[in-house]
Design a protein around this motif. Sequence first.
Motif, PDB file in Angstrom:
ATOM      1  N   ALA A  15     -22.711  -5.019  11.604  1.00 17.37           N
ATOM      2  CA  ALA A  15     -22.912  -5.189  10.016  1.00 17.37           C
ATOM      3  C   ALA A  15     -23.442  -3.985   9.443  1.00 17.37           C
ATOM      4  O   ALA A  15     -23.014  -3.316   8.687  1.00 17.37           O
ATOM      5  N   PHE A  16     -24.356  -3.452  10.102  1.00 18.59           N
ATOM      6  CA  PHE A  16     -25.183  -2.045   9.681  1.00 18.59           C
ATOM      7  C   PHE A  16     -24.142  -0.957   9.715  1.00 18.59           C
ATOM      8  O   PHE A  16     -24.160  -0.314   8.819  1.00 18.59           O
ATOM      9  N   ASN A  17     -23.560  -0.978  10.914  1.00 20.58           N
ATOM     10  CA  ASN A  17     -22.648   0.297  11.063  1.00 20.58           C
ATOM     11  C   ASN A  17     -21.521   0.243  10.002  1.00 20.58           C
ATOM     12  O   ASN A  17     -20.929   1.306   9.627  1.00 20.58           O
ATOM     13  N   VAL A  18     -20.856  -1.146  10.081  1.00 20.97           N
ATOM     14  CA  VAL A  18     -19.890  -1.110   8.858  1.00 20.97           C
ATOM     15  C   VAL A  18     -20.229  -0.966   7.424  1.00 20.97           C
ATOM     16  O   VAL A  18     -19.612   0.068   6.663  1.00 20.97           O
ATOM     17  N   HIS A  19     -21.699  -1.156   7.067  1.00 18.31           N
ATOM     18  CA  HIS A  19     -21.925  -0.807   5.721  1.00 18.31           C
ATOM     19  C   HIS A  19     -22.205   0.418   5.636  1.00 18.31           C
ATOM     20  O   HIS A  19     -21.812   1.172   4.703  1.00 18.31           O
ATOM     21  N   ALA A  20     -22.741   1.273   6.564  1.00 15.51           N
ATOM     22  CA  ALA A  20     -22.853   2.637   6.799  1.00 15.51           C
ATOM     23  C   ALA A  20     -21.533   3.570   6.508  1.00 15.51           C
ATOM     24  O   ALA A  20     -21.438   4.382   5.874  1.00 15.51           O
ATOM     25  N   ALA A  21     -20.705   2.872   7.079  1.00 18.66           N
ATOM     26  CA  ALA A  21     -19.322   3.682   7.081  1.00 18.66           C
ATOM     27  C   ALA A  21     -18.668   3.508   5.859  1.00 18.66           C
ATOM     28  O   ALA A  21     -18.007   4.370   5.236  1.00 18.66           O
ATOM     29  N   ASP A  22     -18.839   2.159   5.035  1.00 17.43           N
ATOM     30  CA  ASP A  22     -18.294   1.822   3.795  1.00 17.43           C
ATOM     31  C   ASP A  22     -19.073   2.924   2.510  1.00 17.43           C
ATOM     32  O   ASP A  22     -18.610   3.683   1.877  1.00 17.43           O
ATOM     33  N   GLU A  23     -20.540   3.222   2.961  1.00 10.20           N
ATOM     34  CA  GLU A  23     -21.005   4.229   2.075  1.00 10.20           C
ATOM     35  C   GLU A  23     -20.549   5.438   2.096  1.00 10.20           C
ATOM     36  O   GLU A  23     -20.367   6.216   1.327  1.00 10.20           O
ATOM     37  N   GLN A  24     -20.409   5.843   3.582  1.00  6.27           N
ATOM     38  CA  GLN A  24     -19.861   7.197   3.641  1.00  6.27           C
ATOM     39  C   GLN A  24     -18.396   7.413   2.969  1.00  6.27           C
ATOM     40  O   GLN A  24     -18.137   8.330   2.411  1.00  6.27           O
ATOM     41  N   ALA A  25     -17.495   6.491   3.038  1.00 11.89           N
ATOM     42  CA  ALA A  25     -16.266   6.367   2.477  1.00 11.89           C
ATOM     43  C   ALA A  25     -16.282   6.532   1.149  1.00 11.89           C
ATOM     44  O   ALA A  25     -15.606   7.440   0.391  1.00 11.89           O
ATOM     45  N   LEU A  26     -17.293   5.898   0.544  1.00 11.73           N
ATOM     46  CA  LEU A  26     -17.560   6.184  -1.180  1.00 11.73           C
ATOM     47  C   LEU A  26     -18.072   7.541  -1.497  1.00 11.73           C
ATOM     48  O   LEU A  26     -17.530   7.776  -2.643  1.00 11.73           O
ATOM     49  N   GLU A  27     -18.802   8.201  -0.725  1.00 12.98           N
ATOM     50  CA  GLU A  27     -19.350   9.334  -0.945  1.00 12.98           C
ATOM     51  C   GLU A  27     -18.527  10.503  -0.836  1.00 12.98           C
ATOM     52  O   GLU A  27     -18.437  11.555  -1.541  1.00 12.98           O
ATOM     53  N   ASP A  28     -17.209  10.276  -0.203  1.00 10.07           N
ATOM     54  CA  ASP A  28     -16.358  11.261   0.004  1.00 10.07           C
ATOM     55  C   ASP A  28     -15.389  11.515  -1.470  1.00 10.07           C
ATOM     56  O   ASP A  28     -14.867  12.488  -1.278  1.00 10.07           O
ATOM     57  N   TYR A  29     -15.431  10.437  -2.286  1.00  6.08           N
ATOM     58  CA  TYR A  29     -14.604  10.771  -3.414  1.00  6.08           C
ATOM     59  C   TYR A  29     -15.287  11.828  -4.152  1.00  6.08           C
ATOM     60  O   TYR A  29     -16.311  12.109  -4.344  1.00  6.08           O
ATOM     61  N   ALA A  30     -14.096  12.429  -5.144  1.00  2.00           N
ATOM     62  CA  ALA A  30     -14.521  13.639  -5.746  1.00  2.00           C
ATOM     63  C   ALA A  30     -13.676  13.600  -7.044  1.00  2.00           C
ATOM     64  O   ALA A  30     -12.509  12.911  -7.091  1.00  2.00           O
ATOM     65  N   TYR A  31     -14.124  13.980  -8.215  1.00  2.00           N
ATOM     66  CA  TYR A  31     -13.396  13.993  -9.272  1.00  2.00           C
ATOM     67  C   TYR A  31     -12.984  15.293  -9.937  1.00  2.00           C
ATOM     68  O   TYR A  31     -13.807  16.304  -9.964  1.00  2.00           O
ATOM     69  N   TYR A  32     -11.947  15.534 -10.540  1.00  2.00           N
ATOM     70  CA  TYR A  32     -11.305  16.701 -11.113  1.00  2.00           C
ATOM     71  C   TYR A  32     -11.233  16.536 -12.554  1.00  2.00           C
ATOM     72  O   TYR A  32     -10.393  15.619 -12.935  1.00  2.00           O
ATOM     73  N   GLY A  33     -12.007  17.051 -13.584  1.00  2.00           N
ATOM     74  CA  GLY A  33     -11.841  16.942 -14.887  1.00  2.00           C
ATOM     75  C   GLY A  33     -11.002  17.876 -15.628  1.00  2.00           C
ATOM     76  O   GLY A  33     -11.519  19.230 -15.285  1.00  2.00           O
ATOM     77  N   PHE A  34      -9.885  17.609 -16.687  1.00  2.00           N
ATOM     78  CA  PHE A  34      -9.397  18.793 -17.451  1.00  2.00           C
ATOM     79  C   PHE A  34     -10.374  19.208 -18.471  1.00  2.00           C
ATOM     80  O   PHE A  34     -10.903  18.377 -19.079  1.00  2.00           O
ATOM     81  N   GLU A  35     -10.626  20.342 -18.484  1.00  2.00           N
ATOM     82  CA  GLU A  35     -11.314  21.124 -19.511  1.00  2.00           C
ATOM     83  C   GLU A  35     -10.452  22.281 -20.283  1.00  2.00           C
ATOM     84  O   GLU A  35      -9.904  23.062 -19.489  1.00  2.00           O
ATOM     85  N   PRO A  36     -10.410  22.261 -21.402  1.00  2.00           N
ATOM     86  CA  PRO A  36     -11.145  21.083 -22.559  1.00  2.00           C
ATOM     87  C   PRO A  36     -10.198  20.054 -22.572  1.00  2.00           C
ATOM     88  O   PRO A  36      -9.154  19.863 -21.907  1.00  2.00           O
ATOM     89  N   ASP A  37     -10.594  19.097 -23.378  1.00  2.00           N
ATOM     90  CA  ASP A  37      -9.858  17.818 -23.606  1.00  2.00           C
ATOM     91  C   ASP A  37      -8.561  18.063 -24.016  1.00  2.00           C
ATOM     92  O   ASP A  37      -8.109  19.123 -24.362  1.00  2.00           O
ATOM     93  N   ILE A  38      -7.604  16.962 -23.572  1.00  2.00           N
ATOM     94  CA  ILE A  38      -6.210  17.208 -23.954  1.00  2.00           C
ATOM     95  C   ILE A  38      -5.876  16.569 -25.292  1.00  2.00           C
ATOM     96  O   ILE A  38      -6.409  15.509 -25.695  1.00  2.00           O
ATOM     97  N   VAL A  39      -5.328  17.299 -26.170  1.00  2.00           N
ATOM     98  CA  VAL A  39      -4.934  17.049 -27.606  1.00  2.00           C
ATOM     99  C   VAL A  39      -3.414  17.140 -27.894  1.00  2.00           C
ATOM    100  O   VAL A  39      -3.159  18.262 -27.816  1.00  2.00           O
ATOM    101  N   THR A  40      -2.898  16.351 -28.508  1.00  2.00           N
ATOM    102  CA  THR A  40      -1.373  16.661 -28.662  1.00  2.00           C
ATOM    103  C   THR A  40      -1.050  15.560 -29.819  1.00  2.00           C
ATOM    104  O   THR A  40      -1.715  14.603 -30.071  1.00  2.00           O
ATOM    105  N   ASN A  41       0.107  15.668 -30.138  1.00  2.00           N
ATOM    106  CA  ASN A  41       0.644  14.703 -31.208  1.00  2.00           C
ATOM    107  C   ASN A  41       1.500  13.529 -30.418  1.00  2.00           C
ATOM    108  O   ASN A  41       2.080  13.530 -29.278  1.00  2.00           O
TER     109      ASN A  41
END
Length: 133
Positions: A15-41
Motif C-alpha cells: 500500500a505504501f509503494n502504491v501511494h508513493a507511485a501515485d504521488e510520483q505520477a501527480l508530480e509529473d504533470y506540468a502546465y503551460y499558460g498562454f501569455e497574454p490572456d486571449i481576447v477576441t470577439n
Amino acid sequence: MKKLVSTLVMLCCFAFNVHAADEQALEDYAYYGFEPDIVTNYISNRKKLGFVKISVELMVKDPNDLMSLEHHDPLLRSAIVEILGNQSEEKVKSLSGREDIRRECYETVNSLMEQEVGRSIVVNLLFTKYLYD
C-alpha cells in the motif's frame, strides 16, 4: 499467527509503494499558460460588440512537452481565437456553453499537436479566467 503478521506487513508495504507511485505520477504533470490572456470577439445579438477574455492553461503529463507547446503557441492560440470567434452570445454566457467551448478547444489543440508532433500531449485544457461582455 506469524503468517498473519507477515501478510499484514507485506500488505502495508505494498500500500505504501502504491501511494508513493501515485504521488510520483501527480508530480509529473506540468502546465503551460498562454501569455497574454486571449481576447477576441464573439457573435453578438446586440448592436454593441461582444468580447470574451480568457486565460488558458494546458496540462501535460510530461514536463518535456512544454517546449513543444511553447514552440506551437501561435498555432494553438489562433485555433482557440477562431473557436471563440464563432460562438454565439448565448453559448459564451452559459455554463454548459462554456464547457462545450472548453471541450472543443481541448479537442482542437490535441488534434493540432498530433499533426505537429505525432501524438496528443495535452491531458486537459483549463479556463482559469473567463470574462465576457
